[in-house]
Design a protein around this motif. Structure first.
Motif, short mmCIF file in Angstrom:
data_model
loop_
_atom_site.label_atom_id
_atom_site.label_comp_id
_atom_site.label_asym_id
_atom_site.label_seq_id
_atom_site.Cartn_x
_atom_site.Cartn_y
_atom_site.Cartn_z
N ALA A 20 -87.03 45.53 65.31
CA ALA A 20 -87.39 45.86 63.94
C ALA A 20 -86.48 45.16 62.94
N GLU A 21 -87.00 45.04 61.72
CA GLU A 21 -86.22 44.56 60.58
C GLU A 21 -85.99 45.75 59.66
N VAL A 22 -84.74 45.93 59.23
CA VAL A 22 -84.38 47.06 58.38
C VAL A 22 -83.93 46.52 57.03
N THR A 23 -84.56 47.03 55.96
CA THR A 23 -84.32 46.53 54.61
C THR A 23 -83.94 47.68 53.70
N ALA A 24 -82.90 47.49 52.90
CA ALA A 24 -82.51 48.48 51.90
C ALA A 24 -83.30 48.25 50.62
N GLY A 25 -83.57 49.34 49.90
CA GLY A 25 -84.29 49.22 48.64
C GLY A 25 -84.42 50.59 48.00
N THR A 26 -85.49 50.76 47.25
CA THR A 26 -85.76 52.05 46.62
C THR A 26 -87.20 52.47 46.89
N TRP A 27 -87.40 53.76 46.95
CA TRP A 27 -88.73 54.35 47.15
C TRP A 27 -88.89 55.40 46.06
N PHE A 28 -89.77 55.13 45.09
CA PHE A 28 -89.88 55.99 43.90
C PHE A 28 -88.51 56.23 43.29
N ASP A 29 -87.72 55.16 43.18
CA ASP A 29 -86.39 55.17 42.56
C ASP A 29 -85.32 55.86 43.41
N LEU A 64 -89.20 64.24 62.10
CA LEU A 64 -89.70 65.46 61.46
C LEU A 64 -89.23 66.70 62.22
N ARG A 65 -89.28 66.64 63.53
CA ARG A 65 -88.84 67.76 64.38
C ARG A 65 -87.37 68.08 64.10
N LEU A 66 -86.54 67.05 64.05
CA LEU A 66 -85.11 67.25 63.85
C LEU A 66 -84.80 67.70 62.42
N HIS A 67 -85.52 67.14 61.47
CA HIS A 67 -85.29 67.52 60.07
C HIS A 67 -85.65 68.99 59.85
N ARG A 68 -86.75 69.42 60.44
CA ARG A 68 -87.15 70.83 60.32
C ARG A 68 -86.12 71.75 60.95
N ALA A 69 -85.46 71.27 62.01
CA ALA A 69 -84.44 72.07 62.70
C ALA A 69 -83.10 72.04 61.98
N GLY A 70 -83.01 71.28 60.89
CA GLY A 70 -81.79 71.24 60.11
C GLY A 70 -80.73 70.28 60.61
N LEU A 71 -81.11 69.34 61.47
CA LEU A 71 -80.13 68.39 61.98
C LEU A 71 -79.84 67.29 60.96
N PRO A 72 -78.63 66.74 60.99
CA PRO A 72 -78.27 65.67 60.05
C PRO A 72 -78.85 64.33 60.49
N VAL A 73 -80.07 64.08 60.06
CA VAL A 73 -80.78 62.83 60.33
C VAL A 73 -81.41 62.36 59.02
N PRO A 74 -81.74 61.08 58.90
CA PRO A 74 -82.38 60.62 57.66
C PRO A 74 -83.74 61.29 57.45
N ALA A 75 -84.03 61.65 56.21
CA ALA A 75 -85.34 62.21 55.90
C ALA A 75 -86.40 61.12 55.99
N LEU A 76 -87.54 61.47 56.59
CA LEU A 76 -88.67 60.55 56.65
C LEU A 76 -89.43 60.64 55.33
N LEU A 77 -89.48 59.54 54.59
CA LEU A 77 -90.13 59.53 53.28
C LEU A 77 -91.58 59.08 53.35
N ASP A 78 -91.87 58.15 54.25
CA ASP A 78 -93.23 57.62 54.33
C ASP A 78 -93.42 56.94 55.69
N ALA A 79 -94.65 56.93 56.15
CA ALA A 79 -94.99 56.25 57.41
C ALA A 79 -96.33 55.55 57.22
N ASP A 80 -96.38 54.29 57.60
CA ASP A 80 -97.61 53.51 57.52
C ASP A 80 -97.90 52.95 58.91
N VAL A 81 -98.79 53.62 59.62
CA VAL A 81 -99.09 53.23 60.99
C VAL A 81 -99.78 51.87 61.03
N ASP A 82 -100.66 51.61 60.06
CA ASP A 82 -101.39 50.34 60.04
C ASP A 82 -100.44 49.16 59.86
#
Length: 228
Positions: A20-29, A64-82
């Protein structure tokens, strides 16, 4: 992601790997990172697309599973399967590898204890990380430990997979941070102290106990030394 104006605005490439390629930026600011899965040229395109879609969905569901359980992981903001990409919260802080290499940081034992505790909380959710290196552990400015990059993570109940998860950290600490004596011992102590993190019972099976995982870690070490 919609087909109109892009909501993720790229700013800088953080990492270009085989997967994968990982890029920093902003999502809705909001500070964010986009993880774009890369095509594997040696695979048939149809197979590559199917496997990439499955892997992306698995990573999104685990986050999502880990976030719901309160674990310290990055929040999933968006997913585009296509488009085969995820947008995640950008974790502010330093990779654990940088902290351990910083000579001005004297006592890292409490931090490594916290890492071990966090990994046990992860395992208590029946999730193995798959790539627990010191590059994939972030340390926020307040000292909180955050686990990142769940591209190889999976739902597991096999004791061996939990032992291997810890063995990756064991190998990395020994090879990359030999000037931090007692590092793995502190991590194991944190793991053991969080035996009752979350639920031991998870949908689909029973999570191995902390003691069983640490015992299996010892067996994995022995096998590696023997074959080495």
């Amino acid at each position: 992601m919609g087909r109109g104006e892009p909501v993720f605005l790229p700013e800088a490439r953080l990492h270009l790997g085989a997967e994968a390629e990982v890029t920093a930026g902003t999502w809705f600011d909001l500070p964010a990172v986009m993880k774009q899965r890369r095509a594997r040229g040696w695979r048939h395109p149809d197979l590559d697309e199917r496997l990439g879609r499955q892997r992306l969905l698995a990573e999104a569901r685990i986050l999502l599973r880990l976030h719901r359980a309160g674990l310290p992981v990055p929040a999933l903001l968006d997913a585009d399967v296509d488009e085969n990409r995820l947008v995640l919260e950008q974790v502010e802080g330093r990779p654990l590898i940088d902290v351990l290499r910083d000579a001005s940081v004297d006592d890292v034992q409490p931090l490594l204890f916290a890492v071990g505790s966090t990994v046990r909380h992860l395992h208590a959710q029946a999730v193995t990380h798959g790539d627990l290196s010191t590059n994939n552990v972030m340390v926020r400015t307040d000292g909180e430990v955050v686990l990142i990059d769940f591209g190889l993570a999976s739902i597991e109940y096999d004791l061996e997979r939990y032992g291997i998860d810890l063995h990756v950290l064991d190998e990395v600490l020994g090879a990359s941070h030999p000037d931090r004596p007692g590092a793995m011992e502190a991590l194991e102590a944190g793991y053991r102290a969080s035996e009752h993190a979350g639920e031991a019972e998870a949908p689909g099976g029973t999570v191995p106990s902390a003691e069983d995982v640490l015992e299996r870690l010892g067996l994995v070490r022995s096998r590696v030394r023997y074959h080495g």
